[in-house]
Design an enzyme around this catalytic site. Sequence first.
Site, short mmCIF file in Angstrom:
data_model
loop_
_atom_site.label_atom_id
_atom_site.label_comp_id
_atom_site.label_asym_id
_atom_site.label_seq_id
_atom_site.Cartn_x
_atom_site.Cartn_y
_atom_site.Cartn_z
CB CYS A 33 -0.95 0.01 1.19
SG CYS A 33 -0.09 0.01 2.77
CG ASP A 35 -0.40 3.38 3.89
OD1 ASP A 35 -0.34 3.97 2.81
OD2 ASP A 35 -1.47 3.05 4.43
CB CYS A 58 -5.08 3.85 5.09
SG CYS A 58 -4.78 2.62 6.36
CB CYS A 102 -3.40 -0.65 8.98
SG CYS A 102 -4.30 -0.81 7.43
FE1 FES Z 1 -1.70 -0.10 4.22
FE2 FES Z 1 -3.47 0.86 5.86
S1 FES Z 1 -3.77 0.36 3.77
S2 FES Z 1 -1.35 0.63 6.22
#
Ligand code: FES
Length: 128
Positions: A33, A35, A58, A102
């Site tokens: 993702c 992040d 996110c 996450c």
């Molecule tokens: Fe990857 Fe939340 S979508 S940390």
Amino acid sequence: MYSDKVMDHFMNPRNVGKIEDANGIGEVGNSKCGDIMKIYLKVENNIIEDIKFQTFGCGAAIATSSIATEMVKGKTIDEALKLTNKAVVDALGGLPSNKVHCSVLAEQALKAAIEDYKKNNQREAVSG
Ligand code: FES
């Protein structure tokens, strides 16, 4: 989709920011993702006196970082190392299954920061 607790920590995240004189910093990312989560620790006498985070990610990543910092503040580093992503998810009242990674990021960032602290501490002990 999200519990009230998740929304609360997303809208009003606790312990956001940076500790200038941190003695442990951990940064982790999720390649899928994209992040990134960074955790700063100020440890004194084995106790997490202060903790802050910066998360570029996110809503669930922000909520999990926020609650994880609350859960370990004031704890010893050994207690903090026992924090699991499951405990974080439970404290948030659950997360949708595609958002569980996450919370893993929060656990990993915390552990990375503690490892960093331990390394810094050893260096200090060696150099006196
Ligand atoms: Fe990857 Fe939340 S979508 S940390």
